[in-house]
Design an enzyme around this catalytic site. Structure first.
Site, short mmCIF file in Angstrom:
data_model
loop_
_atom_site.label_atom_id
_atom_site.label_comp_id
_atom_site.label_asym_id
_atom_site.label_seq_id
_atom_site.Cartn_x
_atom_site.Cartn_y
_atom_site.Cartn_z
N HIS A 7 0.83 -1.20 0.00
CA HIS A 7 0.00 0.00 0.00
C HIS A 7 0.86 1.25 0.00
O HIS A 7 2.04 1.20 0.32
CB HIS A 7 -0.97 0.04 1.19
CG HIS A 7 -0.32 0.06 2.54
ND1 HIS A 7 -0.01 -1.08 3.24
CD2 HIS A 7 0.09 1.08 3.33
CE1 HIS A 7 0.54 -0.77 4.41
NE2 HIS A 7 0.63 0.55 4.49
N HIS A 79 3.95 7.11 3.89
CA HIS A 79 4.90 5.98 3.73
C HIS A 79 4.41 5.06 2.62
O HIS A 79 3.26 5.16 2.17
CB HIS A 79 5.08 5.20 5.04
CG HIS A 79 3.86 4.49 5.55
ND1 HIS A 79 2.97 5.04 6.43
CD2 HIS A 79 3.37 3.25 5.30
CE1 HIS A 79 2.01 4.17 6.72
NE2 HIS A 79 2.22 3.08 6.04
N GLU A 130 7.68 1.00 5.02
CA GLU A 130 7.15 -0.05 5.88
C GLU A 130 7.39 -1.38 5.19
O GLU A 130 7.16 -1.50 3.97
CB GLU A 130 5.64 0.18 6.09
CG GLU A 130 4.97 -0.86 6.96
CD GLU A 130 3.48 -0.58 7.15
OE1 GLU A 130 2.90 0.19 6.38
OE2 GLU A 130 2.90 -1.15 8.11
CO CO Z 1 1.19 1.25 6.32
#
Ligand code: CO
Length: 134
Positions: A7, A79, A130
């Site tokens: 994502h 992020h 991440e």
């Molecule tokens: Co995230």
């Protein structure tokens, strides 16, 4: 080592307005808001054919997203999340190269119930990264 883009997370000041923008203007499928107090955010998931967008609104006084929005008044990309097959092996490999893993260095359970780690943006082209166990 990194696999699929899981994502892209976008910090927003107004989750309802941002959800409407993605749903009505961009024509995407968006979820209901999901409060995640342990992460200091309320999340709306935008489902795309090949990945997800996560709209993050601050939740609570010490939300990490609140500080980001102080610096980025219009919101912005907070992020990006890549999947890895083995998060501990990925962490050890990155640390061996000198990359900084945020926090204790131990994976935490992320927004999708899977172990995640965050990497220092200064080590990755100015982008908070991440990693999520696939
Ligand atoms: Co995230």
């Amino acid at each position: 080592m990194i696999g699929r883009l899981n994502h892209v997370a976008i910090a927003v000041k107004d989750l309802a307005a941002s959800s409407a923008l993605y749903r009505d203007t961009l024509g995407a499928r968006v979820s209901q808001p999901l409060p995640q107090p342990e992460h200091g955010v309320t999340v709306v998931f935008v489902e795309l054919p090949n990945t997800k967008i996560e709209l993050l609104e601050p939740l609570g006084a010490d939300s990490p997203v609140a500080k980001f929005l102080e610096r980025n008044a219009d919101g912005g990309i907070h992020h990006i999340c890549y999947e890895v097959d083995d998060i501990l092996a990925a962490r050890d490999r990155l640390k061996a190269t000198g990359a900084r893993v945020l926090g204790s260095g131990e994976p935490r359970i992320g927004a999708h119930g899977k172990p995640v780690l965050f990497l220092h943006p200064k080590d990755f082209c100015g982008t908070l990264v991440e990693l999520e166990q696939a």
